[in-house]
Design an enzyme around this catalytic site. Structure first.
Site, mmCIF file in Angstrom:
data_model
loop_
_atom_site.group_PDB
_atom_site.id
_atom_site.type_symbol
_atom_site.label_atom_id
_atom_site.label_comp_id
_atom_site.label_asym_id
_atom_site.label_seq_id
_atom_site.Cartn_x
_atom_site.Cartn_y
_atom_site.Cartn_z
ATOM 1 N N ASN A 299 51.288 66.222 27.299
ATOM 2 C CA ASN A 299 51.690 66.065 28.706
ATOM 3 C C ASN A 299 50.753 65.110 29.423
ATOM 4 O O ASN A 299 50.574 63.990 28.905
ATOM 5 C CB ASN A 299 51.961 67.388 29.436
ATOM 6 C CG ASN A 299 50.873 68.425 29.465
ATOM 7 O OD1 ASN A 299 50.472 68.934 28.431
ATOM 8 N ND2 ASN A 299 50.385 68.788 30.628
ATOM 9 N N ASP A 300 50.184 65.486 30.545
ATOM 10 C CA ASP A 300 49.507 64.514 31.420
ATOM 11 C C ASP A 300 48.598 63.511 30.704
ATOM 12 O O ASP A 300 47.791 63.896 29.858
ATOM 13 C CB ASP A 300 48.584 65.227 32.410
ATOM 14 C CG ASP A 300 49.191 66.443 33.042
ATOM 15 O OD1 ASP A 300 50.382 66.691 32.823
ATOM 16 O OD2 ASP A 300 48.463 67.156 33.735
ATOM 17 N N TRP A 324 54.150 73.240 24.823
ATOM 18 C CA TRP A 324 52.902 73.252 25.575
ATOM 19 C C TRP A 324 52.029 74.403 25.086
ATOM 20 O O TRP A 324 52.538 75.476 24.769
ATOM 21 C CB TRP A 324 53.227 73.423 27.068
ATOM 22 C CG TRP A 324 52.045 73.332 27.957
ATOM 23 C CD1 TRP A 324 51.546 72.208 28.539
ATOM 24 C CD2 TRP A 324 51.199 74.412 28.379
ATOM 25 N NE1 TRP A 324 50.438 72.533 29.287
ATOM 26 C CE2 TRP A 324 50.205 73.862 29.211
ATOM 27 C CE3 TRP A 324 51.171 75.783 28.132
ATOM 28 C CZ2 TRP A 324 49.207 74.639 29.806
ATOM 29 C CZ3 TRP A 324 50.176 76.561 28.716
ATOM 30 C CH2 TRP A 324 49.214 75.979 29.546
ATOM 31 N N ASP A 421 42.249 69.491 37.790
ATOM 32 C CA ASP A 421 42.631 68.084 37.658
ATOM 33 C C ASP A 421 41.730 67.120 38.448
ATOM 34 O O ASP A 421 42.217 66.320 39.254
ATOM 35 C CB ASP A 421 44.106 67.865 38.072
ATOM 36 C CG ASP A 421 45.053 68.843 37.393
ATOM 37 O OD1 ASP A 421 44.676 69.381 36.330
ATOM 38 O OD2 ASP A 421 46.153 69.079 37.917
#
Ligand code: FRU
Length: 719
Positions: A299-300, A324, A421
């Site tokens: 993902n990110d 995930w 994040d």
């Protein structure tokens, strides 16, 4: 097709095997009776109340739900329709008990009487079962369970699936309900010891198999620990574990539980290279110029930083599963943002938690004191997703090849909710670091630090309609380095334009939307692009569920784009355009001459290809509707409304002096659409019919002038 769940039809399956359901029951028994497999579009003759169950079986994960795994086929019962707060029931027609057991796959909430499945005899529950979860953060996995129904033989019963719970885990998932004579064998802890002779341990994975907890032990300590859907028999694909740290040593591999006859442990193979995947990078659904990890989930993008000619792309990665989970920082490098080489995993989970998203910088002045040699240190700041979430550092003194966690982690303790994040930027005027951190809901905060280790909160930023993954940077207006603004954006690409004086971010306008597609999330921009280049380069996660079924990898990155800030009639806005390096993929060029496009004509009829780039400038008639057909994906411009649409997405594309310009890049599972030089940014993910290689452009209602049009056949970045 009639619903397959009609008990009257009693679909009989002779060889019904599913990992976890009855594996190991070898002796010949009467065939199983499938009560429901939820593969049909409707629930058939089951009756519904409420809204939680939708109008038919869910096709996997529902919107806003964490990825669901462990179900069989495509359809399942998933009462997350409308989120956790919806309620309802789903009840079967009466059927007769004809076997010793009822087996099923179940997941979701563990609330007794509220998220459950009941077996009703004369309206009374004689058996009941709930899902496994009550804690936030648990996984959405279905696993096999069984009721002993031998004492109910020949009775008429009904099944009732209940969701009367709201809030955390207020939903249930069910699939594959079967009458059987086979008893589920109880899995037991298993281990094996081996001497590591080669660089990789290849682990057999079966998507949807029960999740096992596996660990690698050396000298009495677990050195690696992760969840994995181990294949008890034939694997779907092979995950690989980098065993170089254990080479020459004897390790013990432990699995929390496995069926006794599972072949998983004996199947583990050592090799010098990750076990060859058939057609690696050429698999039918492998994007050819969007980055994907060799195998496992992604993902990110994380830690985007440029150093010594290399663009680093770290990313949220599950090396051992298609879904995930097990968050690591995967790592790839590129010299041109187009061709990527995967490197070993950069950050492994540790005692502070799994490795969630974050950023990386070059610490040119060695402010953190991590430098040990000639190379400047790369410093990564990430979220350790333990309980609670905290922020930590890791550094590399060898151009990102190996990473050391800072021994005094965390550098920023838990502040709020799932704070995470961190995105770090150097603030030159005060020679300090500034970090944007996500806090909770729509709330973020900037922080500052002289050395990346002590952080001071500077204020608060709210981004209506957004959450997670902030970025915060300075950018020139219309290319003028003397006139700049600061941009603050979140994972959805909602951005504020404002001013930053080193302490306070003062928003001037926004939130605006950076993009309008269906495959874009949690982007990040590169740190340390040399001043001589000066670009603000962004890479998004090309988030889209269900594109890569059957592949050993899941999810892709979006195309790298260059962001610029411009004065427009609406105010200051960001534009996004594919980075110029992508032009290196251009192959054969098809030039369409300027001409009027009349209804019924298709000047692209002769052009064919799989990977394509289409560029066009058009002057549409006031009434015209222009459609491009890109290998079956239709992109339509409505000149009355001045909007561009693709599938369920529509965005404004105002004509400029009566014209529109389009640039569209077609990969195996996506079309990236840019309008009017980046005013419109619409990245779309879709399942393409691989056999369809045709292109079309057509006009409806009115005539359109083609001012220019060209198509490039693109090369694969993997070749
Ligand atoms: C965004 C996100 C981040 C988090 C990461 C975990 O997609 O939820 O907020 O750090 O993914 O993988």
């Amino acid at each position: 097709m009639p619903a397959r769940i009609n008990p009257a039809k009693k679909l009989i399956v002779t060889y019904w095997t599913i990992v976890g359901l009855g594996v190991g029951a070898a002796c010949a028994q009467r065939p199983d009776i499938v009560i429901a497999d939820f593969e049909a579009p409707t629930y058939g003759d089951w009756s519904l109340t409420g809204t939680a169950f939708g109008s038919g079986p869910a096709q996997g994960t529902l919107p806003n739900q964490m990825p669901v795994s462990g179900y069989r086929g495509r359809g399942l019962v998933n009462s997350y329709n409308g989120g956790d707060d919806s309620t309802g029931t789903l009840t079967s027609k009466p059927f007769r008990i004809e076997r010793k057991f009822i087996q099923f796959l179940i997941g979701g909430g563990g609330w007794e009487g509220k998220t459950c499945m009941n077996l009703l005899l004369d309206g009374r529950a004689v058996r009941t079962v709930t899902g496994p979860n009550t804690q936030p953060g648990s996984t959405e996995q279905l696993t096999a369970q069984q009721w002993d129904t031998s004492e109910l033989l020949n009775q008429s019963v009904t099944l009732q699936i209940v969701d009367q719970a709201t809030g955390t885990w207020g939903h249930i998932t069910i699939d594959q309900i079967v009458q059987t004579d086979r008893k589920l064998s109880a899995p037991v802890p298993r281990e094996t010891t081996l001497r590591v002779r080669k660089d990789y341990l290849n682990l057999p994975v079966k998507d949807g198999a029960p999740k096992r907890r596996m660990s690698v032990w050396l000298d009495g300590k677990a050195r690696r620990e992760f969840d994995i859907e181990l294949a008890d028999d034939k694997p779907d694909w092979w995950a690989f574990l980098d065993a170089t740290p254990f080479k020459g040593k004897t390790v013990t591999l432990k699995v929390d539980k496995l069926p006794e006859d599972s072949l998983a442990l004996s199947a583990i193979e050592q090799s010098d290279e990750p076990k060859a995947q058939k057609d690696l990078y050429q698999e039918p659904l492998r994007p050819q110029f969007h980055f994907t990890s060799r195998c496992g989930w992604l993902n990110d993008p994380n830690g985007l930083v440029f150093y010594q000619g290399e663009y680093h792309l770290f990313y949220q990665h599950n090396p051992y599963g298609w879904n995930w989970g097990n968050m690591h920082w995967g790592h790839a490098v590129s010299r041109d943002l187009v061709h990527w080489k995967e490197l070993p995993i950069a950050l492994y989970p540790d005692e502070h938690g799994t490795m969630f998203s974050g950023s990386a910088v070059v610490d040119w002045d060695n402010t953190a004191g991590f430098q040990s040699g000639k190379e400047k240190p790369l410093v990564a700041m990430f979220t350790a997703a333990g309980r609670p979430f905290t922020q930590g550092l890791a550094f590399s003194n060898d151009r990102g090849r190996t990473w050391t966690k800072y021994e005094k982690n965390p550098v920023l303790d838990h502040i709020a909710a799932e704070n995470r994040d961190p995105k770090v930027v150097w603030y030159a005027p005060e020679k300090k670091w500034v970090m944007a951190l996500y806090l909770d809901k729509n709330d973020y905060a900037p922080f500052s630090s002289p050395n990346l280790q002590q952080w001071k909160k500077l204020g608060a930023v709210t981004l209506a309609g957004d959450g997670e993954c902030p970025d915060f940077f300075e950018i020139p207006v219309d290319g003028d380095p003397k006139a700049t603004r600061w941009i603050f954006y979140g994972a959805n690409g909602k951005y504020l334009v404002g001013a930053f004086d080193g302490t306070k971010f003062a928003s001037e306008s926004g939130p605006h939307s950076l993009q309008h597609g269906n495959a874009w999330y949690a982007s990040q921009t590169y740190s340390d692009i040399p001043a001589a280049d000066g670009r603000r380069i962004l890479v998004p996660w090309g988030r889209k569920t269900d594109l890569f079924r059957g592949m050993p990898f899941n999810q892709m990155m979006g195309l790298p784009v260059e962001l610029t800030l411009h004065r427009t009639e609406a105010g200051l806005r960001l534009l996004a355009n594919p980075v110029r390096e992508l032009a290196s993929l251009r192959g054969r060029r098809h030039l369409i001459k300027p001409q009027p496009l009349k209804p019924g004509e298709n000047p692209l009829a002769a052009v064919k290809g799989e990977l394509l780039e289409v560029l066009a400038e058009l002057t549409p008639d006031a009434a015209a509707e222009i459609s491009f057909n890109l290998r079956g994906t239709v992109v339509t411009y409505d000149s009355k409304k001045q909007t561009l649409s693709c599938q369920d997405k529509t965005a404004a594309l105002p004509q400029e002096h009566g014209k529109i310009r389009l640039r569209m890049l077609v990969d195996r599972t996506s079309v990236d659409i840019f309008g009017n030089d980046g005013r419109l940014y619409l990245p779309m993910g879709m399942v393409m019919a691989s056999a369809n290689r045709s292109l079309g452009v057509s006009a409806k209602e009115g005539e359109t002038q083609i001012n220019s049009m060209e198509v490039f056949e693109l090369k694969s970045a993997w070749k």
